[in-house]
Design a protein around this motif. Structure first.
Motif, short mmCIF file in Angstrom:
data_model
loop_
_atom_site.label_atom_id
_atom_site.label_comp_id
_atom_site.label_asym_id
_atom_site.label_seq_id
_atom_site.Cartn_x
_atom_site.Cartn_y
_atom_site.Cartn_z
N VAL A 169 -4.61 -2.55 -8.99
CA VAL A 169 -3.45 -3.44 -9.04
C VAL A 169 -3.87 -4.89 -8.83
CG1 VAL A 169 -1.31 -4.08 -7.84
CG2 VAL A 169 -1.78 -1.68 -8.38
N ARG A 170 -4.87 -5.12 -7.99
CA ARG A 170 -5.31 -6.50 -7.72
C ARG A 170 -5.71 -7.23 -9.00
NH1 ARG A 170 -5.71 -7.56 -2.36
NH2 ARG A 170 -6.16 -5.80 -0.96
N ASP A 171 -6.20 -6.50 -9.99
CA ASP A 171 -6.60 -7.13 -11.25
C ASP A 171 -5.40 -7.65 -12.03
OD1 ASP A 171 -9.28 -6.62 -10.79
OD2 ASP A 171 -9.26 -4.71 -11.89
N PHE A 172 -4.18 -7.30 -11.60
CA PHE A 172 -2.97 -7.69 -12.32
C PHE A 172 -2.13 -8.69 -11.53
CE2 PHE A 172 -4.48 -4.01 -14.42
CZ PHE A 172 -4.11 -4.17 -15.75
N VAL A 173 -2.72 -9.29 -10.50
CA VAL A 173 -2.06 -10.37 -9.77
C VAL A 173 -2.17 -11.64 -10.61
CG1 VAL A 173 -2.15 -11.83 -7.72
CG2 VAL A 173 -2.50 -9.36 -7.50
N TYR A 174 -1.02 -12.26 -10.89
CA TYR A 174 -1.06 -13.48 -11.70
C TYR A 174 -1.32 -14.71 -10.84
CZ TYR A 174 -0.06 -16.93 -15.26
OH TYR A 174 -0.19 -17.98 -16.13
N ASP A 175 -0.58 -14.83 -9.75
CA ASP A 175 -0.74 -15.98 -8.87
C ASP A 175 -0.19 -15.61 -7.50
OD1 ASP A 175 -1.11 -18.43 -7.74
OD2 ASP A 175 0.41 -19.49 -8.88
N GLY A 176 -1.03 -15.65 -6.47
CA GLY A 176 -0.56 -15.33 -5.13
C GLY A 176 -0.94 -13.93 -4.71
N PRO A 177 -0.28 -13.40 -3.68
CA PRO A 177 -0.62 -12.07 -3.15
C PRO A 177 -0.12 -10.96 -4.05
CG PRO A 177 1.23 -13.02 -1.95
CD PRO A 177 0.75 -14.09 -2.88
N VAL A 178 -0.56 -9.75 -3.78
CA VAL A 178 -0.09 -8.57 -4.50
C VAL A 178 1.39 -8.36 -4.17
CG1 VAL A 178 -0.35 -6.09 -4.81
CG2 VAL A 178 -2.37 -7.51 -4.41
N ASP A 179 2.19 -8.15 -5.21
CA ASP A 179 3.60 -7.86 -5.00
C ASP A 179 4.03 -6.75 -5.95
OD1 ASP A 179 3.79 -9.05 -7.49
OD2 ASP A 179 5.10 -10.69 -6.86
N ARG A 180 5.32 -6.43 -5.95
CA ARG A 180 5.80 -5.33 -6.79
C ARG A 180 5.58 -5.61 -8.27
NH1 ARG A 180 11.62 -3.79 -3.98
NH2 ARG A 180 10.95 -4.21 -1.84
N TYR A 181 5.58 -6.89 -8.65
CA TYR A 181 5.41 -7.21 -10.07
C TYR A 181 3.98 -7.00 -10.52
CZ TYR A 181 10.16 -8.77 -9.79
OH TYR A 181 11.51 -8.79 -9.60
N ALA A 182 3.01 -7.17 -9.62
CA ALA A 182 1.63 -6.84 -9.96
C ALA A 182 1.50 -5.34 -10.22
CB ALA A 182 0.69 -7.27 -8.85
N ILE A 183 2.18 -4.55 -9.40
CA ILE A 183 2.19 -3.10 -9.63
C ILE A 183 2.81 -2.80 -10.99
CG2 ILE A 183 3.09 -0.88 -8.83
CD1 ILE A 183 3.09 -2.00 -5.99
N MET A 184 3.94 -3.45 -11.30
CA MET A 184 4.59 -3.21 -12.59
C MET A 184 3.67 -3.57 -13.75
SD MET A 184 7.40 -5.21 -14.67
CE MET A 184 5.94 -6.00 -15.35
N ARG A 185 2.97 -4.71 -13.65
CA ARG A 185 2.08 -5.12 -14.73
C ARG A 185 0.96 -4.10 -14.93
NH1 ARG A 185 3.55 -10.19 -12.63
NH2 ARG A 185 1.79 -10.31 -11.19
N PRO A 234 0.81 -1.23 0.00
CA PRO A 234 0.00 0.00 0.00
C PRO A 234 0.84 1.27 0.00
CG PRO A 234 -0.91 -1.60 1.53
CD PRO A 234 0.43 -2.13 1.10
N GLU A 235 1.97 1.25 0.70
CA GLU A 235 2.83 2.43 0.75
C GLU A 235 3.54 2.67 -0.58
OE1 GLU A 235 4.89 2.61 4.88
OE2 GLU A 235 4.07 0.59 4.64
N ILE A 236 3.90 1.61 -1.27
CA ILE A 236 4.51 1.76 -2.59
C ILE A 236 3.49 2.37 -3.55
CG2 ILE A 236 5.45 0.52 -4.58
CD1 ILE A 236 6.67 -1.49 -2.62
#
Length: 287
Positions: free
Chosen positions: A122-138, A104-106
């Motif tokens: 960003v949640r719509d870009f989670v591929y597998d698992g929890p939200v991470d920096r790569y979901a933000i990047m996507r 959330p802070e990022i």
């Protein structure tokens, strides 16, 4: 000559292809095998392995691990480890905690930069698992702000990590022995880059690689698309003089790194012999 690609990324980290799509593309490109080496994540391994088996090409699991050594960030290509081994799980839990921390802070940092972003989007870009920096990047990629992904890290994600005190990684000293214990091998990726040994003299690079070798580093990338002739000669010199395990790959990211093709690099400038994978497997069996 049969060829392989031992440095490949999928949409699970910062590539544009799904893991299964990579297997089909590798088959289409005539590769005999490939390794999925997503950044600090193995969530695509099972999908890629199953797809590789279905299309009839070889596969070895991997991960490009972010480490720290002597104040530098280094990427280590890890291959052939047992993902269920307790030693690998120790490494993996550490790196995932970093990649999934303070999301959330990022996002708030990037919002302050004027980007239309939220946790919900960003949640719509989670591929597998929890939200991470790569979901933000996507999600950021979907905004078409640049023609490749790297500026998104340079202008948003990396500065956010620095401001929040998240720009740290597991140390090479800790990680290398644990990957060995899990049956894997380790290879220094793109030594010539900033995330590598850029800025050091050849003598200093040689000394540092030998120090890493003494800590458990097995080898280094002999082939990489953006090596200069001098870089390639140095990699050849190091692998032969010190009997380092040679690996290589395109660092393929699909549309997120245009111009670099799976298996062949930039304008067909590399071809990694299949014998490299055979040697990797032999080393894994010894660990």
């Amino acid at each position: 000559m049969k060829t392989v690609d031992l440095h490949v990324h999928s949409i699970v980290s910062d590539g544009s292809y799904k893991p299964a799509e990579l297997a089909s593309l590798a088959k289409e490109r005539g590769l005999s095998a490939f390794a999925l080496t997503d950044h600090d994540v193995i969530a695509g391994t099972a999908e890629a392995a199953a797809a590789a088996k279905a299309v009839g090409i070889g596969f070895i699991n991997g991960m490009e691990l972010t480490t720290e050594y002597q104040g530098r960030k280094l990427h280590i290509v890890c291959l052939g480890f047992d993902p269920a081994h307790p030693s690998f799980r120790t490494v993996y839990q550490r790196v995932r905690a970093i990649k999934e921390g303070r999301i959330p802070e990022i996002i708030a940092f990037i919002q302050r930069k004027g980007v239309d972003i939220s946790m919900e989007k960003v949640r719509d870009f989670v591929y597998d698992g929890p939200v991470d920096r790569y979901a933000i990047m996507r999600y950021l990629v979907s905004l078409h702000m640049y023609d490749r992904a790297q500026p998104l890290w340079d202008h948003y994600l990396d500065p956010a990590a620095a401001e929040l005190g998240l720009n740290f990684s597991i140390t090479a000293e800790e990680a290398l022995p644990l990957i060995h214990e899990a049956g894997g091998v380790t290879s220094l990726a793109h030594f010539h880059k900033e995330i590598g040994l850029q800025g050091l003299s050849r003598r200093e690079q040689e000394t540092t690689i030998l120090q890493l070798h003494n800590l458990g580093l097995d080898g280094m990338e002999r082939y990489y698309p953006t090596y200069t002739e001098e870089d390639a000669s140095f990699a050849d010199y190091m692998t032969k003089k010190y009997d380092l395990l040679p690996t290589g790959g395109t660092d393929f990211h699909g549309a997120n790194r245009p111009g670099t093709e799976l298996g062949t690099g930039i304008n067909h400038n590399i071809a990694v012999p299949a014998s490299f994978l055979d040697t990797v497997r032999e080393h894994c069996e010894k660990n």
